[in-house]
Design a protein around this motif. Structure first.
Motif, PDB file in Angstrom:
ATOM      1  N   ALA A  17      48.224  12.652 -38.190  1.00 47.54           N
ATOM      2  CA  ALA A  17      47.244  13.528 -37.540  1.00 47.54           C
ATOM      3  C   ALA A  17      47.153  13.206 -36.052  1.00 47.54           C
ATOM      4  CB  ALA A  17      45.874  13.377 -38.184  1.00 47.54           C
ATOM      5  N   VAL A  18      47.038  14.247 -35.255  1.00 42.81           N
ATOM      6  CA  VAL A  18      46.849  14.120 -33.811  1.00 42.81           C
ATOM      7  C   VAL A  18      45.433  14.576 -33.506  1.00 42.81           C
ATOM      8  CG1 VAL A  18      47.580  14.932 -31.537  1.00 42.81           C
ATOM      9  CG2 VAL A  18      49.284  14.594 -33.358  1.00 42.81           C
ATOM     10  N   SER A  19      44.657  13.724 -32.871  1.00 42.56           N
ATOM     11  CA  SER A  19      43.291  14.082 -32.490  1.00 42.56           C
ATOM     12  C   SER A  19      43.343  15.055 -31.313  1.00 42.56           C
ATOM     13  CB  SER A  19      42.513  12.815 -32.114  1.00 42.56           C
ATOM     14  OG  SER A  19      41.186  13.145 -31.767  1.00 42.56           O
ATOM     15  N   LEU A  20      42.776  16.231 -31.506  1.00 39.39           N
ATOM     16  CA  LEU A  20      42.793  17.250 -30.452  1.00 39.39           C
ATOM     17  C   LEU A  20      41.624  17.023 -29.487  1.00 39.39           C
ATOM     18  CD1 LEU A  20      43.554  20.368 -32.691  1.00 39.39           C
ATOM     19  CD2 LEU A  20      45.169  19.047 -31.307  1.00 39.39           C
ATOM     20  N   PRO A  21      41.870  17.134 -28.181  1.00 36.87           N
ATOM     21  CA  PRO A  21      40.803  16.903 -27.195  1.00 36.87           C
ATOM     22  C   PRO A  21      39.874  18.120 -27.079  1.00 36.87           C
ATOM     23  CG  PRO A  21      42.826  17.451 -26.062  1.00 36.87           C
ATOM     24  CD  PRO A  21      43.157  17.410 -27.537  1.00 36.87           C
ATOM     25  N   VAL A  22      38.961  18.254 -28.044  1.00 37.48           N
ATOM     26  CA  VAL A  22      38.100  19.431 -28.063  1.00 37.48           C
ATOM     27  C   VAL A  22      36.847  19.253 -27.204  1.00 37.48           C
ATOM     28  CG1 VAL A  22      38.913  20.328 -30.268  1.00 37.48           C
ATOM     29  CG2 VAL A  22      37.053  18.654 -30.234  1.00 37.48           C
ATOM     30  N   ARG A  23      36.515  18.026 -26.851  1.00 36.10           N
ATOM     31  CA  ARG A  23      35.324  17.778 -26.025  1.00 36.10           C
ATOM     32  C   ARG A  23      35.668  17.132 -24.688  1.00 36.10           C
ATOM     33  NH1 ARG A  23      30.507  18.255 -28.756  1.00 36.10           N
ATOM     34  NH2 ARG A  23      30.744  18.816 -30.932  1.00 36.10           N
ATOM     35  N   GLU A  24      36.850  16.538 -24.599  1.00 42.35           N
ATOM     36  CA  GLU A  24      37.242  15.851 -23.374  1.00 42.35           C
ATOM     37  C   GLU A  24      37.751  16.838 -22.326  1.00 42.35           C
ATOM     38  OE1 GLU A  24      38.043  13.340 -27.002  1.00 42.35           O
ATOM     39  OE2 GLU A  24      38.510  15.375 -26.389  1.00 42.35           O
ATOM     40  N   LEU A  25      37.506  16.514 -21.078  1.00 47.23           N
ATOM     41  CA  LEU A  25      38.021  17.338 -19.984  1.00 47.23           C
ATOM     42  C   LEU A  25      39.393  16.806 -19.600  1.00 47.23           C
ATOM     43  CD1 LEU A  25      34.805  17.728 -17.783  1.00 47.23           C
ATOM     44  CD2 LEU A  25      35.846  19.409 -19.312  1.00 47.23           C
ATOM     45  N   ALA A  67      34.205  24.598 -30.955  1.00 44.24           N
ATOM     46  CA  ALA A  67      33.419  23.419 -30.601  1.00 44.24           C
ATOM     47  C   ALA A  67      33.104  22.513 -31.791  1.00 44.24           C
ATOM     48  CB  ALA A  67      32.125  23.839 -29.902  1.00 44.24           C
ATOM     49  N   PRO A  68      34.140  22.080 -32.539  1.00 43.83           N
ATOM     50  CA  PRO A  68      33.879  21.180 -33.662  1.00 43.83           C
ATOM     51  C   PRO A  68      33.512  19.780 -33.169  1.00 43.83           C
ATOM     52  CG  PRO A  68      36.233  21.384 -33.329  1.00 43.83           C
ATOM     53  CD  PRO A  68      35.574  22.342 -32.369  1.00 43.83           C
ATOM     54  N   ILE A  69      32.994  18.962 -34.080  1.00 46.44           N
ATOM     55  CA  ILE A  69      32.739  17.565 -33.750  1.00 46.44           C
ATOM     56  C   ILE A  69      34.069  16.878 -33.486  1.00 46.44           C
ATOM     57  CG2 ILE A  69      31.868  15.363 -34.642  1.00 46.44           C
ATOM     58  CD1 ILE A  69      30.024  17.068 -36.488  1.00 46.44           C
ATOM     59  N   THR A  70      35.009  17.136 -34.377  1.00 43.42           N
ATOM     60  CA  THR A  70      36.355  16.594 -34.212  1.00 43.42           C
ATOM     61  C   THR A  70      37.356  17.589 -34.788  1.00 43.42           C
ATOM     62  OG1 THR A  70      37.744  14.625 -34.543  1.00 43.42           O
ATOM     63  CG2 THR A  70      36.424  15.326 -36.416  1.00 43.42           C
ATOM     64  N   ALA A  71      38.555  17.569 -34.235  1.00 43.29           N
ATOM     65  CA  ALA A  71      39.625  18.443 -34.718  1.00 43.29           C
ATOM     66  C   ALA A  71      40.922  17.656 -34.713  1.00 43.29           C
ATOM     67  CB  ALA A  71      39.745  19.689 -33.842  1.00 43.29           C
ATOM     68  N   LEU A  72      41.706  17.864 -35.757  1.00 44.50           N
ATOM     69  CA  LEU A  72      42.986  17.181 -35.902  1.00 44.50           C
ATOM     70  C   LEU A  72      44.081  18.201 -36.153  1.00 44.50           C
ATOM     71  CD1 LEU A  72      41.788  14.479 -38.477  1.00 44.50           C
ATOM     72  CD2 LEU A  72      42.021  14.167 -36.003  1.00 44.50           C
ATOM     73  N   SER A  73      45.233  17.958 -35.548  1.00 45.65           N
ATOM     74  CA  SER A  73      46.427  18.726 -35.872  1.00 45.65           C
ATOM     75  C   SER A  73      47.245  17.830 -36.791  1.00 45.65           C
ATOM     76  CB  SER A  73      47.213  19.067 -34.606  1.00 45.65           C
ATOM     77  OG  SER A  73      48.357  19.818 -34.921  1.00 45.65           O
ATOM     78  N   TYR A  74      47.499  18.304 -38.003  1.00 49.33           N
ATOM     79  CA  TYR A  74      48.228  17.498 -38.978  1.00 49.33           C
ATOM     80  C   TYR A  74      49.710  17.778 -38.822  1.00 49.33           C
ATOM     81  CZ  TYR A  74      49.418  15.439 -43.523  1.00 49.33           C
ATOM     82  OH  TYR A  74      49.950  14.676 -44.539  1.00 49.33           O
ATOM     83  N   GLU A  82      53.029  21.763 -36.486  1.00 48.81           N
ATOM     84  CA  GLU A  82      51.739  21.593 -37.154  1.00 48.81           C
ATOM     85  C   GLU A  82      51.797  22.155 -38.572  1.00 48.81           C
ATOM     86  OE1 GLU A  82      47.305  22.227 -35.632  1.00 48.81           O
ATOM     87  OE2 GLU A  82      48.249  24.139 -36.139  1.00 48.81           O
ATOM     88  N   GLN A  83      51.446  21.319 -39.544  1.00 46.70           N
ATOM     89  CA  GLN A  83      51.398  21.780 -40.928  1.00 46.70           C
ATOM     90  C   GLN A  83      50.021  22.324 -41.267  1.00 46.70           C
ATOM     91  OE1 GLN A  83      51.660  19.344 -44.910  1.00 46.70           O
ATOM     92  NE2 GLN A  83      53.699  19.576 -44.024  1.00 46.70           N
ATOM     93  N   ALA A  84      48.978  21.731 -40.685  1.00 46.62           N
ATOM     94  CA  ALA A  84      47.611  22.182 -40.965  1.00 46.62           C
ATOM     95  C   ALA A  84      46.702  21.774 -39.814  1.00 46.62           C
ATOM     96  CB  ALA A  84      47.093  21.564 -42.269  1.00 46.62           C
ATOM     97  N   ARG A  85      45.564  22.439 -39.749  1.00 42.70           N
ATOM     98  CA  ARG A  85      44.501  22.085 -38.790  1.00 42.70           C
ATOM     99  C   ARG A  85      43.305  21.607 -39.590  1.00 42.70           C
ATOM    100  NH1 ARG A  85      43.513  25.126 -34.318  1.00 42.70           N
ATOM    101  NH2 ARG A  85      45.767  25.376 -34.389  1.00 42.70           N
ATOM    102  N   ILE A  86      42.696  20.547 -39.123  1.00 43.58           N
ATOM    103  CA  ILE A  86      41.530  19.967 -39.785  1.00 43.58           C
ATOM    104  C   ILE A  86      40.396  19.916 -38.766  1.00 43.58           C
ATOM    105  CG2 ILE A  86      40.607  17.918 -40.940  1.00 43.58           C
ATOM    106  CD1 ILE A  86      43.708  17.228 -41.468  1.00 43.58           C
TER     107      ILE A  86
END
Length: 197
Positions: A17-25, A67-74, A82-86
């Motif tokens: 899983a790759v942590s997506l930067p959904v809150r970081e600038l 704007a999720p708390i966290t998002a992952l690209s699997y 990418e196989q899935a998004r979490i």
């Protein structure tokens, strides 16, 4: 239970899983290029690096819109993308719904839509983070003029953390050959969700 804040919620990330930067600038293009290089290796095929970089950039930009708390690209196999998004998101009570219940989460997550491919399948479960409902659903997306489209499958958990807020864990994919494995992965991740101070 504590009031909702992103700091009160934890969830394990699966291997691949790759942590997506959904809150970081951050510059999404530069970030995605760096992650693709890390996954594929600096000496990996240029076309694979380029395709994965673009896919990760698009994934991060798309998840940011929710704007999720966290998002992952699997991405268990980087050459296949990418196989899935979490995504793990919060629902907070409001004037319309001042109390959040599992039944309310059930109605919210299992409501059929005009693009539903088949009726949602829902079942109630108990998780360490609280009572929950698990919903599998499939949608038809990107319908063309000929009436055909792409099937998107999802496995979601609505977790009632408190009467004033809840969590929604959503895994989505188009890789239909991996449905059983991705549902099992979602089940494993749901069991790791923790709420604390």
């Amino acid at each position: 239970m504590p009031e909702f804040s992103a700091a009160t919620v934890r969830m394990s990330a699966p291997d691949g899983a790759v942590s997506l930067p959904v809150r970081e600038l951050v510059d999404l293009g530069a970030w995605a290029t760096g992650e693709a290089r890390r996954l594929v290796g600096a000496s990996g095929p240029a076309r694979v690096l380029e395709a994965l970089s673009e896919e990760l950039r698009e994934a991060a930009a798309d998840s940011r819109t929710r704007a999720p708390i966290t998002a992952l690209s699997y991405v268990p196999e980087p050459r296949l993308g990418e196989q899935a998004r979490i995504e793990l998101s919060a629902l907070v009570a409001d004037d319309t719904h001042p109390t959040l219940t599992v039944d309310l989460l059930h109605r919210y997550l299992a409501a059929p839509t005009p693009v539903s491919y088949r009726p949602p399948e829902a079942e109630h479960r108990t998780l360490p983070a609280g009572p929950a409902v698990r919903v599998r659903h499939a949608y038809v997306q990107d319908v063309g003029r000929d009436g055909t489209g792409t099937i998107m499958e999802t496995c979601a958990y609505g977790i009632r953390a408190d009467e004033t807020w809840a969590l929604v864990l959503l895994t989505s994919w188009r890789a239909l050959a991996h449905t059983d494995a991705l549902c099992a992965l979602t089940d494993e991740l749901a069991a790791t969700v923790r709420v604390g101070i």
